[in-house]
Design a protein around this motif. Sequence first.
Motif, mmCIF file in Angstrom:
data_model
loop_
_atom_site.group_PDB
_atom_site.id
_atom_site.type_symbol
_atom_site.label_atom_id
_atom_site.label_comp_id
_atom_site.label_asym_id
_atom_site.label_seq_id
_atom_site.Cartn_x
_atom_site.Cartn_y
_atom_site.Cartn_z
ATOM 1 N N PRO A 41 -5.615 10.511 -9.989
ATOM 2 C CA PRO A 41 -5.923 11.927 -10.219
ATOM 3 C C PRO A 41 -6.135 12.668 -8.901
ATOM 4 O O PRO A 41 -6.776 12.130 -7.996
ATOM 5 N N VAL A 42 -5.584 13.867 -8.809
ATOM 6 C CA VAL A 42 -5.636 14.599 -7.539
ATOM 7 C C VAL A 42 -7.031 15.140 -7.237
ATOM 8 O O VAL A 42 -7.344 15.449 -6.103
ATOM 9 N N ILE A 43 -7.856 15.276 -8.275
ATOM 10 C CA ILE A 43 -9.266 15.590 -8.072
ATOM 11 C C ILE A 43 -10.086 14.575 -8.859
ATOM 12 O O ILE A 43 -9.566 13.915 -9.764
ATOM 13 N N GLU A 44 -11.336 14.446 -8.517
ATOM 14 C CA GLU A 44 -12.195 13.509 -9.238
ATOM 15 C C GLU A 44 -12.491 14.066 -10.629
ATOM 16 O O GLU A 44 -12.989 15.186 -10.768
ATOM 17 N N LEU A 45 -12.171 13.280 -11.639
ATOM 18 C CA LEU A 45 -12.374 13.714 -13.022
ATOM 19 C C LEU A 45 -13.473 12.882 -13.669
ATOM 20 O O LEU A 45 -13.500 11.657 -13.508
ATOM 21 N N PRO A 46 -14.353 13.525 -14.429
ATOM 22 C CA PRO A 46 -15.330 12.748 -15.194
ATOM 23 C C PRO A 46 -14.634 11.995 -16.323
ATOM 24 O O PRO A 46 -13.513 12.342 -16.725
ATOM 25 N N GLU A 47 -15.298 10.979 -16.831
ATOM 26 C CA GLU A 47 -14.726 10.213 -17.936
ATOM 27 C C GLU A 47 -14.511 11.088 -19.159
ATOM 28 O O GLU A 47 -13.533 10.928 -19.888
ATOM 29 N N HIS A 48 -15.443 12.022 -19.379
ATOM 30 C CA HIS A 48 -15.291 12.993 -20.465
ATOM 31 C C HIS A 48 -15.388 14.395 -19.861
ATOM 32 O O HIS A 48 -16.365 14.715 -19.180
#
Length: 214
Positions: A41-48
């Motif tokens: 992912p190009v940015i940090e994404l939360p699990e939800h």
Amino acid sequence: MLMYADGFGIRPVLREMARELAGHGYYVLVPNFFYRHGPAPVIELPEHIGEEVRPAVMAQLMPLIEAHTAERVLRDADAYLRFLTTQPEVGAGPVAVTGYCIGGLLAMRTAAAHPGQVAAVAAFHGPVGADGPDLFSKLTAQVHLGHAEGDMTPEALGELNQALDAAGVSYTSEIYPGTVHGFTVSDTDAFSASGLQRHWDRLLPLLDRTLANS
């Protein structure tokens, strides 16, 4: 099959959806269309991706989405289809393209740019009318559009379907009851289990009609 992710990009839920399609016998390519900005992912994404974090996530993603011009979309689509169709496991014949959210528009642009190659295109909760009727006039693929009830009024649906009729497109286009934008992806608050199932109930027969005998 070419599958375009939504604006949040490639992540576990998209891989799960691709595996579901692969389980039906399709070779599925899910490109990182933000590759110019780094690996997915190009940015940090939360699990939800809940409503409390969505504004901050979108603030990071919108410049990337806006930088992904129509010219880039088409140039990339050429490369994706060329790669996909030259894999040794991929059978000869047409391809299908599907997309979610902004990926739905990318799917429609890809299908319009490759009328002799793309036999089916499906877009879910996507801004498919953003390019206007000129795009529809270039489509030869069979089309399914699944709209979120929160995105599309019956009046707007009627206008969109009239434009598809005028362009001579073979299509189904409907509002999925009780859904909001993003209903197919299970890692957001928008998720609708019934909406996702309806999506499979529409997508799989479309693929069977257009690709199974290729």
